[in-house]
Design a protein around this motif. Sequence first.
Motif, PDB file in Angstrom:
ATOM      1  N   MET A  38       0.817  -1.216   0.000  1.00 25.53           N
ATOM      2  CA  MET A  38       0.000   0.000   0.000  1.00 25.53           C
ATOM      3  C   MET A  38       0.854   1.272   0.000  1.00 25.53           C
ATOM      4  SD  MET A  38      -2.912  -1.323  -0.213  1.00 25.53           S
ATOM      5  CE  MET A  38      -3.987   0.067   0.022  1.00 25.53           C
ATOM      6  N   SER A  39       2.145   1.129  -0.132  1.00 21.30           N
ATOM      7  CA  SER A  39       3.072   2.245  -0.010  1.00 21.30           C
ATOM      8  C   SER A  39       2.947   3.232  -1.169  1.00 21.30           C
ATOM      9  CB  SER A  39       4.497   1.703   0.029  1.00 21.30           C
ATOM     10  OG  SER A  39       5.409   2.745   0.194  1.00 21.30           O
ATOM     11  N   LYS A  40       3.259   4.479  -0.884  1.00 20.94           N
ATOM     12  CA  LYS A  40       3.324   5.523  -1.911  1.00 20.94           C
ATOM     13  C   LYS A  40       4.778   5.792  -2.304  1.00 20.94           C
ATOM     14  CE  LYS A  40       0.253   7.599  -3.378  1.00 20.94           C
ATOM     15  NZ  LYS A  40      -0.326   7.297  -4.679  1.00 20.94           N
ATOM     16  N   SER A  41       5.675   4.892  -1.865  1.00 18.75           N
ATOM     17  CA  SER A  41       7.075   5.038  -2.260  1.00 18.75           C
ATOM     18  C   SER A  41       7.628   3.684  -2.686  1.00 18.75           C
ATOM     19  CB  SER A  41       7.913   5.618  -1.114  1.00 18.75           C
ATOM     20  OG  SER A  41       7.938   4.728  -0.024  1.00 18.75           O
ATOM     21  N   GLY A  42       8.693   3.745  -3.447  1.00 14.96           N
ATOM     22  CA  GLY A  42       9.358   2.546  -3.920  1.00 14.96           C
ATOM     23  C   GLY A  42      10.778   2.896  -4.311  1.00 14.96           C
ATOM     24  N   ALA A  43      11.489   1.944  -4.863  1.00 20.68           N
ATOM     25  CA  ALA A  43      12.883   2.190  -5.226  1.00 20.68           C
ATOM     26  C   ALA A  43      13.303   1.260  -6.347  1.00 20.68           C
ATOM     27  CB  ALA A  43      13.784   1.998  -4.011  1.00 20.68           C
ATOM     28  N   ALA A  44      14.398   1.638  -6.999  1.00 17.68           N
ATOM     29  CA  ALA A  44      15.010   0.803  -8.027  1.00 17.68           C
ATOM     30  C   ALA A  44      16.459   0.563  -7.640  1.00 17.68           C
ATOM     31  CB  ALA A  44      14.930   1.474  -9.392  1.00 17.68           C
ATOM     32  N   PHE A  45      16.911  -0.650  -7.958  1.00 20.42           N
ATOM     33  CA  PHE A  45      18.256  -1.086  -7.615  1.00 20.42           C
ATOM     34  C   PHE A  45      18.889  -1.689  -8.860  1.00 20.42           C
ATOM     35  CE2 PHE A  45      15.175  -1.678  -4.234  1.00 20.42           C
ATOM     36  CZ  PHE A  45      15.683  -0.836  -3.255  1.00 20.42           C
ATOM     37  N   MET A  46      20.209  -1.617  -8.958  1.00 16.48           N
ATOM     38  CA  MET A  46      20.916  -2.095 -10.149  1.00 16.48           C
ATOM     39  C   MET A  46      22.403  -1.968  -9.918  1.00 16.48           C
ATOM     40  SD  MET A  46      20.074   1.367 -12.321  1.00 16.48           S
ATOM     41  CE  MET A  46      18.525   1.509 -11.454  1.00 16.48           C
ATOM     42  N   THR A  47      23.181  -2.500 -10.839  1.00 13.37           N
ATOM     43  CA  THR A  47      24.614  -2.239 -10.867  1.00 13.37           C
ATOM     44  C   THR A  47      24.894  -1.439 -12.125  1.00 13.37           C
ATOM     45  OG1 THR A  47      25.124  -4.265  -9.672  1.00 13.37           O
ATOM     46  CG2 THR A  47      26.918  -3.266 -10.923  1.00 13.37           C
ATOM     47  N   ILE A  48      25.571  -0.305 -11.948  1.00 14.41           N
ATOM     48  CA  ILE A  48      25.945   0.559 -13.069  1.00 14.41           C
ATOM     49  C   ILE A  48      27.416   0.283 -13.366  1.00 14.41           C
ATOM     50  CG2 ILE A  48      26.135   2.926 -13.911  1.00 14.41           C
ATOM     51  CD1 ILE A  48      24.016   3.662 -11.745  1.00 14.41           C
ATOM     52  N   LEU A 111       9.076   8.620  -5.085  1.00 12.01           N
ATOM     53  CA  LEU A 111       8.243   9.264  -4.066  1.00 12.01           C
ATOM     54  C   LEU A 111       6.902   9.643  -4.677  1.00 12.01           C
ATOM     55  CD1 LEU A 111      11.074  11.527  -2.674  1.00 12.01           C
ATOM     56  CD2 LEU A 111      10.141   9.484  -1.583  1.00 12.01           C
ATOM     57  N   GLY A 112       5.816   9.234  -4.021  1.00  9.69           N
ATOM     58  CA  GLY A 112       4.486   9.521  -4.540  1.00  9.69           C
ATOM     59  C   GLY A 112       4.173   8.661  -5.743  1.00  9.69           C
ATOM     60  N   LEU A 113       4.166   7.342  -5.547  1.00  8.89           N
ATOM     61  CA  LEU A 113       3.874   6.434  -6.662  1.00  8.89           C
ATOM     62  C   LEU A 113       2.551   6.800  -7.330  1.00  8.89           C
ATOM     63  CD1 LEU A 113       4.934   2.964  -5.181  1.00  8.89           C
ATOM     64  CD2 LEU A 113       6.112   4.299  -6.941  1.00  8.89           C
ATOM     65  N   THR A 114       2.540   6.792  -8.642  1.00  8.61           N
ATOM     66  CA  THR A 114       1.337   7.127  -9.403  1.00  8.61           C
ATOM     67  C   THR A 114       0.505   5.887  -9.719  1.00  8.61           C
ATOM     68  OG1 THR A 114       2.594   7.004 -11.457  1.00  8.61           O
ATOM     69  CG2 THR A 114       2.388   9.179 -10.420  1.00  8.61           C
ATOM     70  N   ARG A 115       1.064   4.716  -9.433  1.00 11.36           N
ATOM     71  CA  ARG A 115       0.359   3.446  -9.599  1.00 11.36           C
ATOM     72  C   ARG A 115       1.045   2.419  -8.722  1.00 11.36           C
ATOM     73  NH1 ARG A 115       3.412  -0.021 -12.946  1.00 11.36           N
ATOM     74  NH2 ARG A 115       4.869   1.022 -14.333  1.00 11.36           N
TER      75      ARG A 115
END
Length: 156
Positions: A38-48, A111-115
Amino acid sequence: MSLKSKLFAGVLALVPALPALAGDISIQAPYARASTMMSKSGAAFMTIVNSGTADDRLVAAASDVAEKVELHTHLADANGVMKMVEVEEGFPIPAGGNRALERGGDHVMFLGLTRPLAQGDLVTVTLTFEKAGEMVVEIPVDLTRDAMGGQMKMGN
């Protein structure tokens, strides 16, 4: 469906699995997730990965999946409590090296997920580098990854 159509569909299915490239910069093993269902936040992770001979820097990220996208890390405050903070100067990517964006460390913050971010969805993120320029990355949502076993790790 014709053989040509089947082959084209098969190639398209593999596209998200291929590494994204911009100049000497490539992205490996990207994934995104919401903090909670139900969160309005999330994140992305990766190796650059920077295969070039000059240092570069990730300076910004953007996505239509959130009202605001920032580069974040975790730092300990004076009491030893971990806090998430924006890294306005971005993340250096050394020549011939890499930078891991991982849970408990450096990451792209939504921040502030739109979906909602549902398992298997793709999130389109534009990463902006000082030298390599913009790179569009299709990042799969993976809500099944281990939550670090409850331990926080410091970023690079």
